[in-house]
Design an enzyme around this catalytic site. Structure first.
Site, PDB file in Angstrom:
ATOM      1  CG  LEU A  21      57.478  72.453  30.497  1.00  0.00           C
ATOM      2  CD1 LEU A  21      58.301  73.168  31.553  1.00  0.00           C
ATOM      3  CD2 LEU A  21      58.374  71.667  29.556  1.00  0.00           C
ATOM      4  CB  CYS A  22      54.009  66.349  31.299  1.00  0.00           C
ATOM      5  SG  CYS A  22      53.011  65.128  32.187  1.00  0.00           S
TER       6      CYS A  22
END
Length: 237
Positions: free
Chosen positions: A88-89
């Site tokens: 996840l960014c």
């Protein structure tokens, strides 16, 4: 664990004790007994959110340089907000090392994850889905997580909680089925049959009267038209 940085291990232990003392609402987290740098978390969908009733299992992988470098975050349970098994960014992950703050602890990371999950802002690793789809993911998440042996080993209390919920849902569904009219006695079935007969008779009578009414209406229209034509002709004469 012998190859792990003592600073990182010491920090992990402190963060774990802090979480045990002050748990985060809606979140449970446990490190692997064999690797304190790999944590597993479970987010319980908050009330009045698209995720209500769901259980979302994921992992946080901390680097050996923690807390001076950020971790990677993954989610394993299908949820409709994030892609599964994809990093996840977020500004609390290794996607943004420049914005990372070494003072941020595990509870800071988990709180940030939950906050971002409840938003609709797109990012790398996120996905789009409807409210209905998220609600369906929430329902299916219970049985999905029970199939994960690691989930059950790390979160036995949550497993018991999920089993109780599934049993309650099953009883509720059975009660709804038993309460349906189809389960009534043959006498009630007979009454239902008589109602259908009466309904058919009423429908037949309605069709007959409707035909008569339409016929009379047509005659009345022609009569009015004839009177108008007759009146016009007399005025011309």
């Amino acid at each position: 664990m012998t190859n792990h940085n003592p600073t990182a291990i010491s920090r992990m232990k402190k963060d774990y004790l802090r979480l045990q003392k002050d748990p985060i609402p809606y979140i449970t987290a446990e490190p692997l007994p064999t690797n304190l740098l790999e944590w597993h978390y479970v987010v319980k969908g908050p009330e009045n959110s698209p995720y209500q009733g769901g259980y979302y299992h994921g992992t946080i992988l901390f680097p050996n340089e923690f807390p001076f470098k950020p971790p990677s975050i993954y989610i394993l349970t299908p949820n409709g907000r994030f892609k599964t098994k994809k990093p996840l960014c977020l500004n609390i992950t290794d996607y943004h090392p420049i914005t990372w703050n070494p003072t941020w602890s595990v509870d800071t990371i988990l709180t940030g994850l939950l906050s971002f999950m409840l938003e609709e802002i797109p990012t790398m690793g996120s996905m789009e889905s409807s409210l209905y789809e998220k609600q369906q993911f929430a329902k299916k998440s219970l049985e999905f997580n029970l199939k994960n042996s690691q989930f059950c080993e790390l979160f036995p209390q949550l497993c018991d909680e999920i089993k109780v919920q599934l049993e309650a849902d099953k009883k509720c569904n059975n009660n709804e089925f038993v309460g349906r009219p189809e389960e009534d006695s043959t006498g009630d079935d007979f009454d239902l049959s008589e109602n259908n007969k009466n309904s058919n008779l009423d429908s037949s009578s309605y069709c007959k009267w409707h035909s008569i009414y339409s016929y009379l209406t047509e005659i009345l229209i022609y009569a009015i038209f004839a009177l108008i034509v007759n009146y016009v002709i007399k005025n011309l004469d």
